[in-house]
Each structure stands twice: as structure tokens, then as C-alpha cells.
Design an enzyme around this catalytic site. Structure first.
Site, PDB file in Angstrom:
ATOM      1  N   LYS A  67      -0.896  -5.690  -8.435  1.00  0.00           N
ATOM      2  CA  LYS A  67       0.145  -4.774  -8.890  1.00  0.00           C
ATOM      3  C   LYS A  67       0.346  -4.921 -10.393  1.00  0.00           C
ATOM      4  O   LYS A  67       0.461  -6.021 -10.913  1.00  0.00           O
ATOM      5  CB  LYS A  67       1.467  -5.053  -8.168  1.00  0.00           C
ATOM      6  CG  LYS A  67       2.594  -4.131  -8.625  1.00  0.00           C
ATOM      7  CD  LYS A  67       3.791  -4.132  -7.673  1.00  0.00           C
ATOM      8  CE  LYS A  67       4.622  -5.350  -7.787  1.00  0.00           C
ATOM      9  NZ  LYS A  67       5.943  -5.203  -7.141  1.00  0.00           N
ATOM     10  N   SER A  99      -8.140  10.982 -11.484  1.00  0.00           N
ATOM     11  CA  SER A  99      -8.027   9.533 -11.584  1.00  0.00           C
ATOM     12  C   SER A  99      -6.908   9.074 -12.508  1.00  0.00           C
ATOM     13  O   SER A  99      -6.150   9.875 -13.032  1.00  0.00           O
ATOM     14  CB  SER A  99      -9.336   8.909 -12.065  1.00  0.00           C
ATOM     15  OG  SER A  99      -9.544   9.279 -13.406  1.00  0.00           O
ATOM     16  N   TYR A 125      -8.074   6.896  -8.064  1.00  0.00           N
ATOM     17  CA  TYR A 125      -8.978   5.790  -8.369  1.00  0.00           C
ATOM     18  C   TYR A 125      -8.920   5.490  -9.866  1.00  0.00           C
ATOM     19  O   TYR A 125      -8.455   6.299 -10.651  1.00  0.00           O
ATOM     20  CB  TYR A 125     -10.408   6.113  -7.922  1.00  0.00           C
ATOM     21  CG  TYR A 125     -11.019   7.280  -8.648  1.00  0.00           C
ATOM     22  CD1 TYR A 125     -11.799   7.083  -9.780  1.00  0.00           C
ATOM     23  CD2 TYR A 125     -10.802   8.578  -8.206  1.00  0.00           C
ATOM     24  CE1 TYR A 125     -12.348   8.163 -10.468  1.00  0.00           C
ATOM     25  CE2 TYR A 125     -11.354   9.661  -8.887  1.00  0.00           C
ATOM     26  CZ  TYR A 125     -12.120   9.443 -10.009  1.00  0.00           C
ATOM     27  OH  TYR A 125     -12.656  10.511 -10.687  1.00  0.00           O
ATOM     28  N   GLY A 161      -6.425  14.900 -14.285  1.00  0.00           N
ATOM     29  CA  GLY A 161      -6.594  15.931 -13.268  1.00  0.00           C
ATOM     30  C   GLY A 161      -5.268  16.309 -12.630  1.00  0.00           C
ATOM     31  O   GLY A 161      -4.211  16.246 -13.274  1.00  0.00           O
ATOM     32  N   ALA A 214      -3.280  14.828 -10.778  1.00  0.00           N
ATOM     33  CA  ALA A 214      -2.259  13.772 -10.847  1.00  0.00           C
ATOM     34  C   ALA A 214      -1.389  13.900 -12.093  1.00  0.00           C
ATOM     35  O   ALA A 214      -0.240  13.456 -12.109  1.00  0.00           O
ATOM     36  CB  ALA A 214      -2.920  12.400 -10.808  1.00  0.00           C
TER      37      ALA A 214
END
Length: 116
Positions: free
Chosen positions: A9, A25, A58, A73, A75
Site C-alpha cells: 500500500k 493505467s 495496472y 485513460g 481512469a
């Protein structure tokens, strides 16, 4: 039996870029990847502190030492520059191994996205 556990994390980093016109990504500073034990192309969950959005994507390596955290993209629609996010990866491991497994958790400076 296998269970899914927290593997790594990056707790609270600031989005530095949002690039809608990219394949997809999240780009992460390579120093942060190394410190958190997250690999290029690894699946991660992004949790946006500012708006509650969660998404899976990813990882792409960002420039080492740059503090770069860029959602790419589609996201990129889930955040804006300046939002604070948590980046999480999980691993599927044996139940008995999970009892002693210790995840890697790092706490970068949210102002610079660099290790303190």
C-alpha cells in the site's frame, strides 16, 4: 485454502497528472514502486480520498524521483490533479502463510509524493 490479503500500500499520495488520451493505467514514480514492493504491470486498486471513487488498473513505471502519480485513460475521469489517493495491491496466498504475512505499507509526503 487460499485467501486474498493486502500485499502493498502507498498510503496517501497526490495525483500530479490525469491523462485521458492514454491507453490506460496509473503511472507511479519508480522510487515509490520499489519502496512499496509494487511491480510494473501489477494490478492495483486506487481509492480516491477526495471523492470516494475506487477503481482497478495496472501500474506503469514513472520517472524515478519525480513524485509522479498519473491516472491514464478512462481512469483519468475518476480524479483531478491534487486529489489524494491510496494505491493498494493484494496477493492470493495460502491461509497458513497469511497468518504471518506482513504487507509493505509506505507513507510518502503528500506534498511531494516522495519518501520521508
Amino acid at each position: 485454502m487460499f485467501i486474498e490479503v493486502l500485499k502493498s500500500k502507498i498510503h496517501r499520495v497526490t495525483i500530479t497528472e490525469a491523462n485521458l488520451n492514454y491507453v490506460g493505467s496509473i503511472t507511479i514514480d519508480e522510487d515509490l514502486m520499489d519502496a512499496s514492493n509494487i511491480l510494473e504491470n501489477e494490478k492495483v486498486q486506487i481509492v480516491n480520498i477526495n471523492n470516494g471513487e475506487r477503481l482497478d488498473t495496472y501500474v506503469i513505471k514513472g520517472e524515478r524521483g519525480s513524485g509522479q502519480i498519473c491516472l491514464n485513460g478512462p481512469a483519468a475521469r475518476k480524479c483531478v490533479v491534487g486529489d489524494v489517493v491510496i494505491i493498494i495491491s493484494y496477493a492470493t496466498i495460502d491461509f497458513e502463510e497469511a497468518k504471518s504475512f506482513k504487507p509493505t505499507v509506505i507513507f510518502p509526503d503528500t506534498a511531494t509524493n516522495k519518501l520521508v
